[in-house]
Design a protein around this motif. Structure first.
Motif, PDB file in Angstrom:
ATOM      1  N   VAL A 193     -30.166 -11.896  -1.449  1.00 47.14           N
ATOM      2  CA  VAL A 193     -30.487 -12.118  -0.038  1.00 47.14           C
ATOM      3  C   VAL A 193     -30.675 -13.616   0.179  1.00 47.14           C
ATOM      4  CG1 VAL A 193     -32.006 -11.446   1.864  1.00 47.14           C
ATOM      5  CG2 VAL A 193     -31.718  -9.914  -0.088  1.00 47.14           C
ATOM      6  N   GLN A 194     -29.931 -14.192   1.093  1.00 49.22           N
ATOM      7  CA  GLN A 194     -30.048 -15.634   1.343  1.00 49.22           C
ATOM      8  C   GLN A 194     -29.757 -15.956   2.806  1.00 49.22           C
ATOM      9  OE1 GLN A 194     -26.471 -17.763  -0.315  1.00 49.22           O
ATOM     10  NE2 GLN A 194     -26.326 -15.861  -1.445  1.00 49.22           N
ATOM     11  N   PRO A 195     -30.369 -17.039   3.327  1.00 54.73           N
ATOM     12  CA  PRO A 195     -30.110 -17.385   4.727  1.00 54.73           C
ATOM     13  C   PRO A 195     -28.641 -17.737   4.915  1.00 54.73           C
ATOM     14  CG  PRO A 195     -31.907 -18.695   3.812  1.00 54.73           C
ATOM     15  CD  PRO A 195     -31.278 -17.996   2.670  1.00 54.73           C
ATOM     16  N   GLU A 196     -28.068 -17.290   5.999  1.00 53.75           N
ATOM     17  CA  GLU A 196     -26.656 -17.610   6.280  1.00 53.75           C
ATOM     18  C   GLU A 196     -26.427 -17.485   7.778  1.00 53.75           C
ATOM     19  OE1 GLU A 196     -24.093 -17.942   3.812  1.00 53.75           O
ATOM     20  OE2 GLU A 196     -22.285 -17.761   5.043  1.00 53.75           O
ATOM     21  N   LYS A 197     -25.970 -18.555   8.369  1.00 56.76           N
ATOM     22  CA  LYS A 197     -25.663 -18.507   9.805  1.00 56.76           C
ATOM     23  C   LYS A 197     -24.157 -18.612   9.956  1.00 56.76           C
ATOM     24  CE  LYS A 197     -26.940 -20.182  14.337  1.00 56.76           C
ATOM     25  NZ  LYS A 197     -26.354 -18.982  14.916  1.00 56.76           N
ATOM     26  N   VAL A 198     -23.573 -17.697  10.685  1.00 57.97           N
ATOM     27  CA  VAL A 198     -22.129 -17.733  10.914  1.00 57.97           C
ATOM     28  C   VAL A 198     -21.891 -17.837  12.416  1.00 57.97           C
ATOM     29  CG1 VAL A 198     -21.534 -16.410   8.862  1.00 57.97           C
ATOM     30  CG2 VAL A 198     -21.968 -15.209  10.997  1.00 57.97           C
ATOM     31  N   PRO A 199     -20.706 -18.294  12.835  1.00 57.73           N
ATOM     32  CA  PRO A 199     -20.443 -18.389  14.277  1.00 57.73           C
ATOM     33  C   PRO A 199     -20.605 -17.040  14.968  1.00 57.73           C
ATOM     34  CG  PRO A 199     -18.711 -19.475  13.014  1.00 57.73           C
ATOM     35  CD  PRO A 199     -19.588 -18.769  12.026  1.00 57.73           C
ATOM     36  N   ASP A 200     -21.032 -17.085  16.208  1.00 61.31           N
ATOM     37  CA  ASP A 200     -21.311 -15.866  16.955  1.00 61.31           C
ATOM     38  C   ASP A 200     -20.067 -14.991  17.111  1.00 61.31           C
ATOM     39  OD1 ASP A 200     -23.547 -14.579  18.008  1.00 61.31           O
ATOM     40  OD2 ASP A 200     -22.726 -14.825  20.029  1.00 61.31           O
ATOM     41  N   LYS A 201     -18.886 -15.620  17.075  1.00 64.60           N
ATOM     42  CA  LYS A 201     -17.664 -14.827  17.272  1.00 64.60           C
ATOM     43  C   LYS A 201     -17.454 -13.810  16.136  1.00 64.60           C
ATOM     44  CE  LYS A 201     -14.716 -18.426  15.295  1.00 64.60           C
ATOM     45  NZ  LYS A 201     -13.762 -19.490  15.596  1.00 64.60           N
ATOM     46  N   TYR A 202     -18.100 -14.026  14.981  1.00 71.59           N
ATOM     47  CA  TYR A 202     -17.999 -13.046  13.896  1.00 71.59           C
ATOM     48  C   TYR A 202     -18.523 -11.682  14.342  1.00 71.59           C
ATOM     49  CZ  TYR A 202     -16.726 -16.225  10.083  1.00 71.59           C
ATOM     50  OH  TYR A 202     -16.059 -17.085   9.250  1.00 71.59           O
ATOM     51  N   PHE A 203     -19.387 -11.678  15.357  1.00 72.83           N
ATOM     52  CA  PHE A 203     -19.958 -10.422  15.830  1.00 72.83           C
ATOM     53  C   PHE A 203     -19.288  -9.943  17.115  1.00 72.83           C
ATOM     54  CE2 PHE A 203     -23.161 -12.595  13.298  1.00 72.83           C
ATOM     55  CZ  PHE A 203     -23.402 -11.620  12.343  1.00 72.83           C
ATOM     56  N   ASN A 204     -18.109 -10.481  17.385  1.00 81.12           N
ATOM     57  CA  ASN A 204     -17.296 -10.003  18.507  1.00 81.12           C
ATOM     58  C   ASN A 204     -16.213  -9.102  17.905  1.00 81.12           C
ATOM     59  OD1 ASN A 204     -15.192  -9.857  20.526  1.00 81.12           O
ATOM     60  ND2 ASN A 204     -16.240 -11.547  21.576  1.00 81.12           N
ATOM     61  N   GLN A 205     -16.124  -7.860  18.366  1.00 82.15           N
ATOM     62  CA  GLN A 205     -15.200  -6.910  17.729  1.00 82.15           C
ATOM     63  C   GLN A 205     -13.758  -7.378  17.766  1.00 82.15           C
ATOM     64  OE1 GLN A 205     -16.533  -6.482  20.635  1.00 82.15           O
ATOM     65  NE2 GLN A 205     -15.047  -5.620  22.056  1.00 82.15           N
ATOM     66  N   ASN A 206     -13.428  -8.206  18.744  1.00 84.43           N
ATOM     67  CA  ASN A 206     -12.048  -8.698  18.833  1.00 84.43           C
ATOM     68  C   ASN A 206     -11.723  -9.701  17.729  1.00 84.43           C
ATOM     69  OD1 ASN A 206     -11.122  -7.421  21.383  1.00 84.43           O
ATOM     70  ND2 ASN A 206     -12.939  -8.483  22.147  1.00 84.43           N
ATOM     71  N   TYR A 207     -12.760 -10.219  17.084  1.00 80.69           N
ATOM     72  CA  TYR A 207     -12.539 -11.207  16.024  1.00 80.69           C
ATOM     73  C   TYR A 207     -12.306 -10.536  14.654  1.00 80.69           C
ATOM     74  CZ  TYR A 207     -13.021 -15.558  13.413  1.00 80.69           C
ATOM     75  OH  TYR A 207     -12.769 -16.637  12.602  1.00 80.69           O
ATOM     76  N   LEU A 208     -12.615  -9.234  14.558  1.00 81.49           N
ATOM     77  CA  LEU A 208     -12.540  -8.556  13.259  1.00 81.49           C
ATOM     78  C   LEU A 208     -11.195  -8.733  12.546  1.00 81.49           C
ATOM     79  CD1 LEU A 208     -14.472  -5.246  14.037  1.00 81.49           C
ATOM     80  CD2 LEU A 208     -15.154  -7.009  12.434  1.00 81.49           C
ATOM     81  N   PRO A 209     -10.060  -8.648  13.253  1.00 80.06           N
ATOM     82  CA  PRO A 209      -8.781  -8.822  12.537  1.00 80.06           C
ATOM     83  C   PRO A 209      -8.624 -10.212  11.915  1.00 80.06           C
ATOM     84  CG  PRO A 209      -8.413  -7.765  14.652  1.00 80.06           C
ATOM     85  CD  PRO A 209      -9.836  -8.227  14.650  1.00 80.06           C
ATOM     86  N   ASN A 210      -9.449 -11.175  12.315  1.00 81.86           N
ATOM     87  CA  ASN A 210      -9.323 -12.533  11.769  1.00 81.86           C
ATOM     88  C   ASN A 210     -10.177 -12.761  10.526  1.00 81.86           C
ATOM     89  OD1 ASN A 210      -7.634 -13.405  13.894  1.00 81.86           O
ATOM     90  ND2 ASN A 210      -9.432 -13.454  15.220  1.00 81.86           N
ATOM     91  N   LEU A 211     -11.004 -11.799  10.193  1.00 81.18           N
ATOM     92  CA  LEU A 211     -11.888 -11.993   9.040  1.00 81.18           C
ATOM     93  C   LEU A 211     -11.108 -11.816   7.738  1.00 81.18           C
ATOM     94  CD1 LEU A 211     -14.935 -10.012  10.413  1.00 81.18           C
ATOM     95  CD2 LEU A 211     -14.827 -12.468  10.028  1.00 81.18           C
ATOM     96  N   PRO A 212     -11.537 -12.483   6.659  1.00 82.92           N
ATOM     97  CA  PRO A 212     -10.817 -12.355   5.391  1.00 82.92           C
ATOM     98  C   PRO A 212     -10.762 -10.911   4.921  1.00 82.92           C
ATOM     99  CG  PRO A 212     -12.507 -14.041   5.262  1.00 82.92           C
ATOM    100  CD  PRO A 212     -12.703 -13.352   6.559  1.00 82.92           C
ATOM    101  N   ARG A 213      -9.592 -10.498   4.401  1.00 82.29           N
ATOM    102  CA  ARG A 213      -9.481  -9.113   3.926  1.00 82.29           C
ATOM    103  C   ARG A 213     -10.046  -8.964   2.530  1.00 82.29           C
ATOM    104  NH1 ARG A 213      -3.795  -9.587   6.092  1.00 82.29           N
ATOM    105  NH2 ARG A 213      -4.471  -9.856   8.202  1.00 82.29           N
TER     106      ARG A 213
END
Lengths: 429, 243
Positions: free
Chosen positions: B223-243
């Motif tokens: 468990v560690q602190p990690e901040k990612v861009p808010d778009k990671y939590f937009n469902q339309n961004y899911l296809p852009n995430l690493p497979r």
């Protein structure tokens, strides 16, 4: 093409080694064998006399996905597949299903250039609003053999809170003797947002020299186990090729050229594609999905019956020497051309799709799925049970059987096969 | 009339106080399963049948606030898939289909774990709480609470919930479906100090009550602190995430 693909692969590997801050590699190796039981009474290929299809086939393929991040704002993704397809003869292919670069000049803006697969539909078996994706095959909704490839595009995505705006420009890159763009300019737009549990997307599509289409889709979850969704895509008139038999009063007709033309291109009435569906999870274990699909561009009940009568007439004429031409027998050609109705718009207007799925059938390592697709005009259906067994953490094997049910004079009862059995194995790495 | 109103208010006070106390207990117990700042962790699920491990998988979990969770399947049969939860909404993304699919919280993630068991750990937001008494559970003195679904996105209709007095650690939860069926039990077994929080839940056992002998062990690590861009939590961004 293969040389260029190998060169791209080499460059990509070199770039990954030299410059990538982060590289994710994954892939799948799979093999599927298929056994076909031909329908002797097929309307299109009686006794397998016309197509001489082989009763077995095999697909062996390996696919590698690479995701390379060079900087926080520059990344690249690719999906490279090599496959060997064997039936009576064998053919090998190497294809880039996807290869694109992604730039993120601002945290809420992404730009994509290259070949990418985009899916916009909300449906499970049908995707009327998937205006820039391949037409989904309701009998293989997950594209298990990974046949779909991306489109060549430039795309901009804007993300703001729960919404996203996507603008896509498409132009096909032809990679034959000379590489060039086809100049078939297309533009697609999607505005997606969430509101009170509804996820709604508005979609527009414009194509050079063809009519525009607009539509929307939505999904909503009600309670903890029920999801509902719907789609609509509409246009004034349609350029979709229709089988000419729908405009000919007599079914005892044989055509001398492929009998397809955009019969409704000059009409101004609304042609819509509609989808309504839901999925429900019973006891957290069994998932039921149902979808109803209607397509105004396909044949209505009356047209479909006339089309079937025309096929019967062509079948009866197969042994009539009157129709022999230097290019072959005209009745046989008509039957083979007739299969085009499936690739153009789908055969008829109304279908029902049902899927029952359990990820945990009898044991945690066995999952079961039953898909049924029914033509609501002639009550014919294809029934597809699938059993999957997980042999290790990343290895699975499956057996799938497709049974085509219905009278000879029906969509699924008249197809080429009585049944198809597929046995496959996949290893994800 | 005023006197009657005052008497009525006075009579209602114990019930109001009890309800507030129950909700405060649930809120505090949520803290053991949620962290104030965005974080990333590994999660391992192992399925057991008759106490024999059968299969398992590992996941990477990104959490932002109390209503955004992104889960990546990093091994196992569904490797490469993602599950996204934002507020009451959930999606699964299967790389092969290239499309985020809307799902329900009750749908299975793996083994006995539903999506909601991982993604919806904020009971004080999803449920109304009533204090039902006190019980000793494996040597821990606990409050017994009854939670009734308040939010449409709540995974279960009703939960019987035991929270340890003093520490506010959740110790056990019995989950009931809309039909009233006793569906499964969660035993919250292990709490550990991590680099940026005093205590964090690191091991839960989910026991299937419909099919005896089946259970899934959920373990959290790294468990560690990690901040990612808010778009990671937009469902339309899911296809852009690493497979």
């Amino acid at each position: 093409m293969k040389i260029i693909s190998y060169l791209l692969l080499f460059l990509l590997t070199a770039a990954a080694n030299l410059f990538a801050q982060h590289a994710d590699l994954s892939g799948v190796l799979f093999n599927e064998a298929a056994y076909f039981d031909f329908a002797q009474a097929s309307l299109y290929n009686p006794h397998n006399r016309l197509l001489h299809l082989y009763n077995r086939s095999n697909v062996l393929a390996a696919e590698v996905n690479a995701n390379l991040r060079f900087t926080a704002w520059f990344s690249m993704q690719s999906t490279l597949q090599t496959r060997l397809e064997s039936a009576r003869t064998s053919e090998s292919k190497l294809l880039w299903r996807e290869l694109f670069v992604k730039l993120a000049p601002a945290s809420a803006l992404d730009l994509t250039f290259g070949r990418a697969i985009l899916k916009w539909g909300a449906g499970y078996a049908y995707n009327p609003t998937g205006v820039i994706e391949p037409r989904r095959n309701p009998s293989d909704t997950s594209d298990r053999l990974r046949r779909f490839s991306g489109l060549d595009l430039a795309q901009a995505d804007f993300y703001f809170r729960a919404s996203a705006l996507t603008l896509v420009y498409l132009n096909t890159l032809q990679t034959g003797h000379r590489w060039q763009f086809a100049n078939d300019h297309r533009l697609a737009l999607r505005m997606s947002t969430r509101w009170r549990g509804f996820e709604v997307a508005l979609i527009g599509f414009w194509e050079k020299l063809r009519r525009g289409k607009i539509g929307f889709n939505f999904t909503k979850v009600l309670g903890t186990a029920l999801e509902i969704h719907g789609e609509f895509l509409g246009q004034r008139g349609t350029d979709a090729p229709q089988h000419l038999i729908v405009a000919v009063n007599a079914p005892d007709t044989l055509f001398r050229f492929p009998p397809f033309a955009p019969l409704y291109a000059r009409q101004r009435r609304l042609f819509g594609q509609y989808l309504a569906g839901f999925q429900y999870t019973f006891g957290g274990k069994i998932n039921l999905a149902m979808e109803y699909f209607h397509n105004d561009e396909s044949m209505g009940g009356k047209d479909w019956r006339r089309f079937l009568d025309y096929l019967l007439f062509a079948n009866r004429q197969l042994s009539n020497p009157r129709w022999t031409t230097p290019q072959g027998h005209l009745a046989a050609a008509n039957l083979l051309w007739a299969t085009g109705v499936f690739s153009n718009t789908g055969a008829t207007r109304d279908y029902l799709f049902v899927r029952l799925y359990s990820a945990d059938l009898a044991a945690t390592r066995i999952s079961g799925e039953l898909n049924v697709l029914e033509n609501l005009h002639d009550a014919s259906a294809v029934v597809i049970p699938t059993l999957s067994v997980y042999l290790g953490r990343e290895i699975s094997a499956y057996m799938r059987w497709s049974g085509f049910c219905g009278k000879r004079q029906s969509e699924f009862g008249g197809l080429l096969y009585r049944s198809v059995t597929n046995i496959g194995m996949a290893w994800k790495f | 009339m005023k006197i009657i109103s005052l008497l009525f208010a006075l009579c209602s006070l114990p019930f109001i106080l009890t309800a507030q106390t129950a909700l405060a207990i649930v809120e505090k117990s949520d803290n053991a399963r949620n962290l104030a700042q965005p974080f990333k962790m590994g999660m391992r699920l192992t399925n057991f049948e008759s106490d024999q491990p059968k299969d398992g998988a590992e996941f990477e979990v990104l959490v932002s606030g109390r209503d955004k969770t992104l889960i990546k399947f990093v091994s196992g049969r569904d490797k490469g898939n993602y599950v996204l939860m934002v507020g009451d909404d959930m999606w699964i993304y299967l790389p092969n289909t290239r499309k985020p699919i809307r799902i329900t919280p009750i749908q299975r993630l793996m083994g006995e774990a539903s999506n909601g068991d991982v993604a919806r750990t904020n009971y004080s937001r999803d449920y109304d709480a009533t204090l039902r008494g006190e019980e000793t559970l494996n040597g821990h003195q606990c409050w017994k609470l009854e939670l009734q679904a308040r939010s449409s996105g709540a995974t279960y209709r009703r939960i019987e919930y035991w929270v340890e007095q003093g520490t506010y650690f959740p110790r056990r939860a019995d989950f009931y479906l809309v039909s009233g069926k006793f569906y499964k039990t969660a035993l919250f077994e292990k709490f550990e100090k991590i680099s940026f929080a005093e205590q964090f839940l690191t091991r839960t056992v989910l026991i299937d009550q419909l099919r005896p002998g089946r259970k899934t062990v959920m373990e959290y690590f790294a468990v560690q602190p990690e901040k990612v861009p808010d778009k990671y939590f937009n469902q339309n961004y899911l296809p852009n995430l690493p497979r």
